[in-house]
Design a protein around this motif. Structure first.
Motif, mmCIF file in Angstrom:
data_model
loop_
_atom_site.group_PDB
_atom_site.id
_atom_site.type_symbol
_atom_site.label_atom_id
_atom_site.label_comp_id
_atom_site.label_asym_id
_atom_site.label_seq_id
_atom_site.Cartn_x
_atom_site.Cartn_y
_atom_site.Cartn_z
ATOM 1 N N UNK A 17 0.909 -1.261 0.056
ATOM 2 C CA UNK A 17 0.169 -0.050 -0.172
ATOM 3 C C UNK A 17 1.136 1.191 -0.027
ATOM 4 N N UNK A 18 2.169 1.278 0.543
ATOM 5 C CA UNK A 18 2.970 2.381 0.378
ATOM 6 C C UNK A 18 3.553 2.459 -0.679
ATOM 7 N N UNK A 30 7.718 12.985 2.124
ATOM 8 C CA UNK A 30 7.293 12.581 3.339
ATOM 9 C C UNK A 30 7.760 11.251 3.545
ATOM 10 N N UNK A 31 7.965 10.151 2.522
ATOM 11 C CA UNK A 31 8.622 9.129 2.912
ATOM 12 C C UNK A 31 9.891 9.154 3.407
ATOM 13 N N UNK A 41 13.811 2.163 6.443
ATOM 14 C CA UNK A 41 13.406 2.409 5.193
ATOM 15 C C UNK A 41 11.793 2.227 5.351
ATOM 16 N N UNK A 42 11.042 3.082 5.560
ATOM 17 C CA UNK A 42 9.466 2.718 5.483
ATOM 18 C C UNK A 42 8.927 2.133 4.749
ATOM 19 N N UNK A 43 9.515 2.149 3.382
ATOM 20 C CA UNK A 43 9.023 1.268 2.174
ATOM 21 C C UNK A 43 9.059 0.071 2.398
ATOM 22 N N UNK A 44 10.035 -0.811 3.327
ATOM 23 C CA UNK A 44 10.035 -1.957 3.533
ATOM 24 C C UNK A 44 8.891 -2.337 4.504
ATOM 25 N N UNK A 63 2.179 7.354 7.843
ATOM 26 C CA UNK A 63 2.853 7.702 6.700
ATOM 27 C C UNK A 63 1.937 8.017 5.546
ATOM 28 N N UNK A 64 1.162 6.904 5.195
ATOM 29 C CA UNK A 64 0.317 7.093 3.985
ATOM 30 C C UNK A 64 -0.627 8.199 4.204
ATOM 31 N N UNK A 65 -1.191 8.355 5.331
ATOM 32 C CA UNK A 65 -2.347 9.496 5.612
ATOM 33 C C UNK A 65 -1.609 10.825 5.724
ATOM 34 N N UNK A 66 -0.645 11.259 6.119
ATOM 35 C CA UNK A 66 0.266 12.392 6.170
ATOM 36 C C UNK A 66 0.775 12.680 4.645
ATOM 37 N N UNK A 67 1.245 11.579 3.823
ATOM 38 C CA UNK A 67 1.742 11.774 2.625
ATOM 39 C C UNK A 67 0.403 12.633 1.491
#
Length: 309
Positions: A17-18, A30-31, A41-44, A63-67
């Motif tokens: 989802x990210x 943001x990421x 690494x938040x994408x992990x 992270x998804x919401x703020x981005x």
């Protein structure tokens, strides 16, 4: 005509989802900011394996919401109202200007770690459709055995989520279906959120977050526990620190926003449940799921619905 941003809770996540967030400079920034803040690494965090962890799920949803909220704001679409279900309250607080993104990440990481360590396995949530809160509460109170279930979320008048141990949830689901529920479905949540089982964890998070700086919101922040606007920085801090312990009254929050003038509702990725609830119960408003629309099309639709250029 007013815009509300809605932020989904745990259970909305799905693998990748990210990686499905819009290709946008502010999203990438943001990421990067989240990765630098947390030292990972938040994408992990959105692989199927990683999403077995409550910590990964909750951080990823923030992270998804703020981005996405930042991308909308850069398109000139800042919300008058912000609200989130459960952990969604954290990006809502950031979106409203009450909390810095970096501090929201640190606080939600601590929250998720406390939740996961308190009940590492054998617990979760079940969504019951077709019974009222009173009916669900009555069934819960009448449940036999030592393990009980608790009303965790009131998402809609006949969409109630209960929390408890796996065996208790299984027994409750059978009782609910026998009592006339249309559906009783386990959610992708591995902790018993929003009940007294998190009393100790809540006290720890309250103490831990005491020195995190909060501000009065720039827009209207609507809380989880009471479904009402909060205007004070300390009240918002308390809502975020304690909401794991108390029933989420999402339908009250939704109703307050609409009665206060919200006409266009945008649900941040990766959710669609909050959009569906609003569409079913308030057909006069325009609920939109950002997870189902490209960013440019979403922004154009919001502008048209709001009647702005």
């Amino acid at each position: 005509m007013s815009l509300a941003c809605l932020f989904p809770g745990q259970g909305a996540q799905s693998p990748g989802f990210l990686h499905r967030l819009p290709e946008h400079e502010i999203v990438r920034k943001t990421l990067d900011e989240a990765s630098a803040t947390l030292g990972i690494d938040v994408l992990a965090l959105d692989s199927a394996e990683a999403l077995q962890s409550t910590v990964a799920v909750q951080i990823g949803l923030v992270v998804a919401g703020v981005a996405h909220a930042r991308a909308l704001a850069q398109a000139g679409l800042s919300p008058q109202f912000s609200a989130g279900l459960s952990v969604g309250a954290y990006p809502a607080a950031v979106c409203s200007g009450a909390l810095d993104f970096a501090n929201a990440l640190r606080m939600v990481k601590k929250r998720a770690e406390l939740m996961e360590s308190a009940w590492p396995s054998g617990y979760g949530l079940t969504a019951v459709s077709g019974l009222s809160e009173t009916q669900v509460e009555t069934l819960a109170n009448a449940q036999d055995g030592s393990e009980r279930v608790y009303v965790a979320n009131v998402n809609a008048p006949r969409q109630i989520v209960v929390a408890g141990a796996n065996a208790a949830l299984e027994a409750f689901a059978a009782r609910a279906l026998a009592a006339g529920a249309r559906k009783a479905q386990r959610l992708a949540v591995s902790v018993p959120s929003h009940c007294e089982l998190f009393a100790d964890a809540t006290e720890q998070l309250v103490a831990w977050s005491r020195d995190i700086p909060f501000r009065s919101p720039e827009g209207v922040y609507v809380d989880n526990r009471g479904g009402r606007p909060l205007h004070d920085a300390d009240a918002i801090r308390a809502d975020l620190a304690t909401n794991m312990r108390y029933t989420v009254r999402w339908f009250d929050a939704l109703t307050v926003m609409i009665e206060s003038g919200a006409t266009v509702l945008v649900e941040a990725p990766p959710g669609q449940v909050l959009t569906d609830i609003a569409r079913e119960h308030y057909p006069e408003v325009a609920p939109l799921s950002a997870a189902t629309l490209p960013l440019d099309r979403l922004a154009a639709t919001v502008r048209r619905r709001l009647g702005v250029d």
